[in-house]
Scaffold this active site. Sequence first.
Site, PDB file in Angstrom:
ATOM      1  N   ASN A  36      41.658  72.941 -28.042  1.00 58.73           N
ATOM      2  CA  ASN A  36      41.979  71.530 -27.791  1.00 58.73           C
ATOM      3  C   ASN A  36      40.783  70.800 -27.153  1.00 58.73           C
ATOM      4  O   ASN A  36      40.497  70.974 -25.964  1.00 58.73           O
ATOM      5  CB  ASN A  36      43.204  71.497 -26.867  1.00 58.73           C
ATOM      6  N   ASP A  80      46.131  76.879 -19.353  1.00 58.38           N
ATOM      7  CA  ASP A  80      47.416  76.799 -20.019  1.00 58.38           C
ATOM      8  C   ASP A  80      48.267  75.768 -19.306  1.00 58.38           C
ATOM      9  O   ASP A  80      48.370  75.787 -18.080  1.00 58.38           O
ATOM     10  CB  ASP A  80      48.110  78.169 -20.010  1.00 58.38           C
ATOM     11  N   TYR A 113      51.174  64.849 -24.642  1.00 55.13           N
ATOM     12  CA  TYR A 113      52.325  64.207 -24.011  1.00 55.13           C
ATOM     13  C   TYR A 113      51.931  62.997 -23.150  1.00 55.13           C
ATOM     14  O   TYR A 113      52.785  62.408 -22.488  1.00 55.13           O
ATOM     15  CB  TYR A 113      53.074  65.230 -23.139  1.00 55.13           C
TER      16      TYR A 113
HETATM   17  P1  ITT Z   1      44.731  75.880 -26.024  1.00 56.02           P
HETATM   18  O1  ITT Z   1      44.008  76.328 -27.268  1.00 56.02           O
HETATM   19  O2  ITT Z   1      43.805  75.655 -24.864  1.00 56.02           O
HETATM   20  O3  ITT Z   1      45.913  76.749 -25.641  1.00 56.02           O
HETATM   21  P2  ITT Z   1      46.787  73.825 -26.464  1.00 56.02           P
HETATM   22  O4  ITT Z   1      46.690  72.419 -26.972  1.00 56.02           O
HETATM   23  O5  ITT Z   1      47.686  74.761 -27.200  1.00 56.02           O
HETATM   24  O6  ITT Z   1      45.289  74.394 -26.377  1.00 56.02           O
HETATM   25  P3  ITT Z   1      48.346  74.193 -23.987  1.00 56.02           P
HETATM   26  O7  ITT Z   1      49.135  75.302 -24.571  1.00 56.02           O
HETATM   27  O8  ITT Z   1      47.711  74.393 -22.665  1.00 56.02           O
HETATM   28  O9  ITT Z   1      47.139  73.736 -24.959  1.00 56.02           O
HETATM   29  O10 ITT Z   1      49.163  72.869 -23.877  1.00 56.02           O
HETATM   30  C1  ITT Z   1      50.526  72.784 -24.170  1.00 56.02           C
HETATM   31  C2  ITT Z   1      50.820  71.440 -24.772  1.00 56.02           C
HETATM   32  O11 ITT Z   1      50.725  70.455 -23.751  1.00 56.02           O
HETATM   33  C3  ITT Z   1      49.873  70.999 -25.899  1.00 56.02           C
HETATM   34  O12 ITT Z   1      50.648  70.384 -26.913  1.00 56.02           O
HETATM   35  C4  ITT Z   1      48.951  70.003 -25.242  1.00 56.02           C
HETATM   36  O13 ITT Z   1      48.533  68.995 -26.163  1.00 56.02           O
HETATM   37  C5  ITT Z   1      49.857  69.408 -24.162  1.00 56.02           C
HETATM   38  N1  ITT Z   1      49.069  69.008 -23.001  1.00 56.02           N
HETATM   39  C6  ITT Z   1      48.392  69.809 -22.147  1.00 56.02           C
HETATM   40  N2  ITT Z   1      47.776  69.078 -21.207  1.00 56.02           N
HETATM   41  C7  ITT Z   1      48.060  67.796 -21.468  1.00 56.02           C
HETATM   42  C8  ITT Z   1      47.694  66.571 -20.877  1.00 56.02           C
HETATM   43  O14 ITT Z   1      46.867  66.501 -19.840  1.00 56.02           O
HETATM   44  N3  ITT Z   1      48.181  65.470 -21.408  1.00 56.02           N
HETATM   45  C9  ITT Z   1      48.991  65.482 -22.473  1.00 56.02           C
HETATM   46  N4  ITT Z   1      49.378  66.592 -23.108  1.00 56.02           N
HETATM   47  C10 ITT Z   1      48.903  67.739 -22.609  1.00 56.02           C
END
Ligand code: ITT
Length: 184
Positions: free
Chosen positions: A13, A69, A143
């Site tokens: 991401n 995470d 989100y």
């Molecule tokens: P990784 O490869 O780092 O795991 P990911 O996008 O799957 O990337 P996470 O599992 O940590 O990341 O995030 C869970 C969800 O929460 C994912 O859909 C993110 O887009 C969302 N998310 C995490 N941090 C956020 C933020 O600061 N604002 C909005 N959405 C967020």
Amino acid sequence: MLQSFDLYFVSSNKHKYEEAKKILKSFGIHLGFCKFELEEIQSDSLKEIASNKAIDAFQKFKKPVIVEDDGLFIDSLDGFPGPYSSYVFKTIGNKGILDLLTQNRKAKFVSIVSFYDKHSSKSFVAKVHGKISKTQKGIGWGYDPIFIPEDSKKTFAESTNKNELSHRYKALKKFANWYLHEQK
Ligand code: ITT
């Protein structure tokens, strides 16, 4: 020539990296990026998921790494989507979440930052309390258009100071304090 860094952020991401880079820069830490989707173990514990991801990332890239995470925990849904936040975002998305909620809109965003290198394995947890907006507001990723942090009227997507109050900022601040002390 490619710039080399002391520390890398491994994630699929780019948005998470861009925020983490800015935040850590304010502590004098320069963060490189390895864009890579790490496999996640199935667990109800974000901490266990993150620390396993950090070990996996270190084994792949052979550099000191951090992974992060996150989870959005909604009170009236007993903490859902929590560790399943990524899957839920990709499937029902923000509209699906809004459709599930009625009265109680309290929620929290949790971040776990895990560091791993040859010598240490460390995790830092932080959260920001808030609520889910009634409609999507602002242009932002993940989100952000539906999460309003405590003491604010604006969603993360509308706010100009997300990087000073987010779950990510709080967890990375704890990490930076530890890391800078360790490097001395
Ligand atoms: P990784 O490869 O780092 O795991 P990911 O996008 O799957 O990337 P996470 O599992 O940590 O990341 O995030 C869970 C969800 O929460 C994912 O859909 C993110 O887009 C969302 N998310 C995490 N941090 C956020 C933020 O600061 N604002 C909005 N959405 C967020």
